[in-house]
Design an enzyme around this catalytic site. Structure first.
Site, PDB file in Angstrom:
ATOM      1  N   ALA A  86       2.233   4.449  -7.888  1.00 51.23           N
ATOM      2  CA  ALA A  86       1.521   5.418  -8.720  1.00 51.23           C
ATOM      3  C   ALA A  86       0.495   4.756  -9.631  1.00 51.23           C
ATOM      4  O   ALA A  86       0.165   5.299 -10.694  1.00 51.23           O
ATOM      5  CB  ALA A  86       2.505   6.256  -9.548  1.00 51.23           C
ATOM      6  N   GLU A  97      -5.132   2.916  -7.090  1.00 54.10           N
ATOM      7  CA  GLU A  97      -5.354   4.009  -6.143  1.00 54.10           C
ATOM      8  C   GLU A  97      -6.689   4.742  -6.270  1.00 54.10           C
ATOM      9  O   GLU A  97      -7.288   5.103  -5.247  1.00 54.10           O
ATOM     10  CB  GLU A  97      -4.210   5.017  -6.258  1.00 54.10           C
ATOM     11  CG  GLU A  97      -2.885   4.461  -5.772  1.00 54.10           C
ATOM     12  CD  GLU A  97      -1.726   5.388  -6.091  1.00 54.10           C
ATOM     13  OE1 GLU A  97      -1.229   6.041  -5.168  1.00 54.10           O
ATOM     14  OE2 GLU A  97      -1.333   5.454  -7.270  1.00 54.10           O
ATOM     15  N   PHE A 118       0.815  -1.221   0.000  1.00 56.41           N
ATOM     16  CA  PHE A 118       0.000   0.000   0.000  1.00 56.41           C
ATOM     17  C   PHE A 118       0.849   1.270   0.000  1.00 56.41           C
ATOM     18  O   PHE A 118       0.389   2.329   0.425  1.00 56.41           O
ATOM     19  CB  PHE A 118      -0.965   0.015   1.190  1.00 56.41           C
ATOM     20  CG  PHE A 118      -1.771  -1.237   1.331  1.00 56.41           C
ATOM     21  CD1 PHE A 118      -2.690  -1.605   0.356  1.00 56.41           C
ATOM     22  CD2 PHE A 118      -1.611  -2.062   2.425  1.00 56.41           C
ATOM     23  CE1 PHE A 118      -3.433  -2.775   0.476  1.00 56.41           C
ATOM     24  CE2 PHE A 118      -2.348  -3.230   2.563  1.00 56.41           C
ATOM     25  CZ  PHE A 118      -3.262  -3.584   1.579  1.00 56.41           C
ATOM     26  N   GLU A 120       7.615   1.306  -0.485  1.00 52.28           N
ATOM     27  CA  GLU A 120       8.225   1.952  -1.647  1.00 52.28           C
ATOM     28  C   GLU A 120       9.601   2.498  -1.278  1.00 52.28           C
ATOM     29  O   GLU A 120      10.607   2.138  -1.867  1.00 52.28           O
ATOM     30  CB  GLU A 120       7.329   3.069  -2.178  1.00 52.28           C
ATOM     31  CG  GLU A 120       7.867   3.706  -3.453  1.00 52.28           C
ATOM     32  CD  GLU A 120       6.913   4.709  -4.070  1.00 52.28           C
ATOM     33  OE1 GLU A 120       7.370   5.469  -4.946  1.00 52.28           O
ATOM     34  OE2 GLU A 120       5.728   4.749  -3.695  1.00 52.28           O
ATOM     35  N   ARG A 145      -1.533   4.547  -0.459  1.00 51.82           N
ATOM     36  CA  ARG A 145      -2.512   4.502  -1.542  1.00 51.82           C
ATOM     37  C   ARG A 145      -3.201   5.859  -1.741  1.00 51.82           C
ATOM     38  O   ARG A 145      -3.878   6.357  -0.865  1.00 51.82           O
ATOM     39  CB  ARG A 145      -3.540   3.442  -1.207  1.00 51.82           C
ATOM     40  CG  ARG A 145      -4.313   2.892  -2.379  1.00 51.82           C
ATOM     41  CD  ARG A 145      -5.191   1.755  -1.900  1.00 51.82           C
ATOM     42  NE  ARG A 145      -5.578   0.859  -2.971  1.00 51.82           N
ATOM     43  CZ  ARG A 145      -6.062  -0.365  -2.771  1.00 51.82           C
ATOM     44  NH1 ARG A 145      -6.185  -0.830  -1.543  1.00 51.82           N
ATOM     45  NH2 ARG A 145      -6.403  -1.128  -3.785  1.00 51.82           N
ATOM     46  N   ARG A 150       1.662  15.749  -5.772  1.00 54.89           N
ATOM     47  CA  ARG A 150       0.430  15.114  -6.239  1.00 54.89           C
ATOM     48  C   ARG A 150      -0.783  15.691  -5.512  1.00 54.89           C
ATOM     49  O   ARG A 150      -1.840  15.863  -6.110  1.00 54.89           O
ATOM     50  CB  ARG A 150       0.483  13.594  -6.068  1.00 54.89           C
ATOM     51  CG  ARG A 150      -0.757  12.893  -6.625  1.00 54.89           C
ATOM     52  CD  ARG A 150      -0.599  11.394  -6.660  1.00 54.89           C
ATOM     53  NE  ARG A 150       0.229  10.927  -7.751  1.00 54.89           N
ATOM     54  CZ  ARG A 150      -0.220  10.602  -8.962  1.00 54.89           C
ATOM     55  NH1 ARG A 150      -1.510  10.745  -9.247  1.00 54.89           N
ATOM     56  NH2 ARG A 150       0.603  10.157  -9.882  1.00 54.89           N
TER      57      ARG A 150
END
Length: 759
Positions: A503, A707, A222, A226, A336, A304
């Site tokens: 992403a 997402e 989730f 990363e 997410r 974002r």
């Protein structure tokens, strides 16, 4: 035959890092955590721990041959704290022992003294003290200052959204093995094997080709694996380099929850201006992002968030300001939605506030301002194609908003102790990494002489079905049964320089690279088939259900015959391909550009019931229309939507992070951190895919899925708010997520607004 992964998972036979057979002599690592949220390291004595039974090494910054630095975007994150500590649980070193219990015991023998410094836990305080990860950013569209003069109604307010624990099943895990020649092989539970490779090489002082990272699958992520899987993999590799032995690190659940970052909490101010008819003429917002102690992915997440500040609406005059505020918490990280949920919640709060004040329904304002084809977002990107209105129209046709509203009004008129509420939640989510260079992928496809196919990509399977989609792309191109296709583990030696699986772009990027590699092989094989079948240069060769034929002829070859013929003719049966998303760019300094390949649209209708006496509630139904393009695998996409919806509901209603005054995380276990379970999930989750939807950028016209559906859960917050307004039209609604039952109870009882008369 379908993918083996689901059946292996159900039977408990899937292997994760903690399940891998261990080489003889494997050692175990235990991280030395900081006991202070902010302080100066006076002394750290490890002699007693090093002398403990079974302990082989205690590693500190001075044991690092390369750089003590694992920061990715901004290099502000040491592997081991040196001189100062900046959050509770920050790694200060690593104990390496013959057993996990011996390593854990040695932790109690560490003798340290830390001079406490004043910590910062609130992002607004950090902002006031100029404690930033990076300088604040502002993006403007139109002329906001001029637009206020033309607004009939202007409203201002504050919004808070909480953090969120990832709660992946598999905690952070890694296993490092020494290789001949001084190399290292790492099995890591990471979404970004290339990043693990880069940082391991940096810390160990090795070239990247001496570091191999392999990932079979993850037990959930989730976004929490990363960047944040990197530290534990690098520590294991460092310990392996130091001892010459395999080293394993698997965090216990409580360690994981304390030491790793969460979804970024946001505090924000907004100002919205509208015409009397509900047209939004101006919108301004300032967001204070709680980034934690170091950058991690905070700057990208803020970008974002700013790019999604207007959600699914066209607003001609916008001013968006955001700041990554440095606090003394574990570095917050990807989750997410990657900042978009926080931004969309602010937008929907402003609309809800305006609608109540103007004695309108939020739905009216949403409809009036919904994006239309060709409208531009604040970054300057024109939204084309735009399916926002199509999603709303299809949802209204299927679910009949007016009828739902009338049914709720009748229910509320008859019940004084229980009220229902509904809300719409439109979604517009951009697909691509906002860091343009990350939008690239490679694939390596082998066809073996028995006709079976092997595929290697940079995609990480973490339960989202990306491997199945990649296999289906190859099966579709070769026209083979799924049983002929195997997707290999993700390995930096087979596919280099891969971008993270994040992403929502894993299937797009790696699927397109796979598609190109398979098409290259098909072209080679068509030439072989043409010669074998005696066809002319202009003949049309078709692949269908494992057979190859010439259009208009009865002559056929089986796939296996064709592959054997190609091999005997010394035709290359392997292909490597590369894909880069075309026509995208983004100027981070100005916030302008075309950062996304396309947008995913959708709309949800959420209905809730609130118990006015106790403050409890249920999410009765969540019905939605989702723009999935031409879905590669509708069952996988439905599963992703359902999981994302429930996770989104958890963020806006239940999931609360609590800290003591000294910064200790109180919700540090599954007994104190509440997540939505099957009993909380809506009785009805009804999913309809948008009709006649295509996408030029996705493999076979598909769209990303991971997402965007998370944001549908935001609608529950406003459905609950509307139910509270049914109890008391003057109720004070604080836009402060999550809407826990305690908050609902306090809101309802602030004015003692509920009748106690039986209905």
């Amino acid at each position: 035959m379908k993918s083996k992964d689901p059946s292996l998972n159900v039977c408990g036979q899937s292997l994760f890092v903690d399940d891998l057979p261990l080489p003889e002599g494997t050692l175990y690592g235990a991280v030395i955590p900081s006991p202070s949220p902010h302080g100066r390291i006076i002394r750290l004595h490890t002699d007693k721990a090093l002398a403990a039974n079974g302990v082989k090494a205690v590693l500190r910054p001075e044991d690092i041959l390369g750089a003590n630095e694992i920061g990715n975007i901004i290099q502000d994150e040491p592997l081991f704290a040196d001189q100062e500590v900046h959050f509770l649980g920050q790694p200060m070193g690593l104990i390496v022992a013959e057993s996990s219990s011996a390593a854990q015991h040695a932790l109690s023998l560490i003798d340290m003294e830390i001079e406490d410094l004043a910590p910062i836990f609130d992002p607004r305080e950090a902002f006031a003290k100029n404690a930033f990860i990076a300088p604040p950013l502002t993006v403007c569209f139109g002329d906001v200052d001029q637009a206020w003069e033309h607004c009939d109604c202007i409203y201002e307010g504050r919004v808070n959204t909480g953090g969120q624990e990832h709660v992946y099943f598999e905690t952070q895990s890694s296993l490092a093995l020494p290789l001949e020649g001084g190399g290292i092989k790492i099995f890591s539970s990471t979404q970004a094997p290339n990043l693990v490779q880069i940082m391991t090489a940096r810390v160990l002082g090795l070239p990247m080709h001496q570091v191999e990272v392999d990932v079979v699958r993850l037990g959930g992520a989730f976004g929490g694996k990363e960047d944040q899987a990197t530290a534990w993999a690098v520590m294991a590799a460092l310990a392996s380099q130091h001892t010459g032995k395999p080293v394993k690190i698997v965090l216990q659940r409580q360690e994981d929850m304390v030491m790793t970052g969460k979804r970024h909490p946001y505090s924000a101010d907004y100002k919205i201006g509208l015409s009397k008819q509900g047209k939004i003429l101006a919108f301004a917002t300032t967001s204070y992002q709680d980034s934690g102690a170091s950058a991690d992915l905070s700057t990208a997440i803020l970008e974002r968030a700013m790019l999604h500040a207007t959600n699914s609406y066209y607003i001609p005059n916008v001013k968006i300001t955001g700041a990554c505020c440095r606090t003394n918490k574990a570095p917050n990280t990807a989750f997410r939605g990657f900042g978009a949920p926080q931004a969309m919640f602010i937008m929907e709060s402003a609309i809800h506030h305006a609608a109540r004040s103007m004695h309108m329904e939020a739905e009216q304002i949403q409809r009036i301002n919904l994006l239309n084809p060709g409208d531009s977002l604040p970054c300057g990107m024109a939204v084309q194609p735009c399916n926002a209105q199509k999603c709303l129209d299809q949802a209204d046709r299927l679910y009949d908003f007016s009828q739902t509203k009338r049914r709720i009004e009748r229910f509320n008129a008859k019940n004084s102790m229980v009220k229902k509420g509904m809300a719409l939640m439109p979604v517009c989510f951009g697909i691509s990494f906002t860091t343009t260079f990350l939008n690239q992928a490679g694939a390596l496809v082998h066809v073996y002489t028995d006709g079976s196919v092997s595929i290697s990509t940079g995609a990480i399977e973490m339960g989202q079905g990306v491997n199945e989609k990649i296999a289906l792309i190859a099966a579709r191109i070769f026209s083979l049964p799924r049983s002929k296709i195997k997707v290999e583990s993700t390995n930096t030696s087979r596919v280099a320089n891969a971008s993270p699986t994040a992403a929502s772009s894993g299937a797009d990027l790696n699927g397109n690279a796979t598609r190109l590699a398979c098409l290259s092989l098909v072209e080679r094989l068509k030439k072989v088939a043409s010669e074998k079948l005696g066809a002319g240069d202009d003949a049309i060769i078709t692949f269908s259900q494992g057979m190859i034929s010439i259009q208009g002829s009865q002559e056929k070859l089986s796939w296996e015959e064709l592959v054997t013929t190609a091999y005997l003719k010394r035709v290359n049966l392997s292909a490597q391909a590369y894909y880069a998303t075309p026509d995208i760019w983004f100027d981070k300094a100005t916030g302008k550009g075309k950062p996304f390949a396309y947008h995913v649209f959708g709309l949800a209708l959420v209905e809730v019931t609130v118990d006015g006496l106790r403050g409890t509630y249920s999410v009765d139904s969540l019905r939605l229309v989702h723009d999935s393009g031409e879905s590669l695998h509708p069952l996988i996409d439905r599963g992703q939507i359902e999981g994302a919806v429930v996770q989104g509901l958890g963020w806006t209603t239940l999931e609360t992070l609590r800290y003591a005054e000294d910064g200790h995380l109180l919700t540090n276990s599954m007994s104190t951190y509440k997540i939505p379970d099957i009993y909380f999930a809506p009785d009805i989750i009804e999913i309809s895919f948008l009709e006649d939807a295509q996408n030029a950028f996705g493999p076979f016209h598909s769209k990303a899925i991971g997402e965007p559906p998370f944001m549908y859960g935001i609608g529950a917050y406003f459905a609950i708010a509307n139910a509270l307004c049914a109890f008391d039209p003057e109720a004070e609604i604080a836009y402060d997520a999550p809407w826990t039952p305690e908050k609902v109870f306090m809101t309802l009882n602030r004015k003692k607004s509920i009748s106690t008369e039986p209905s």
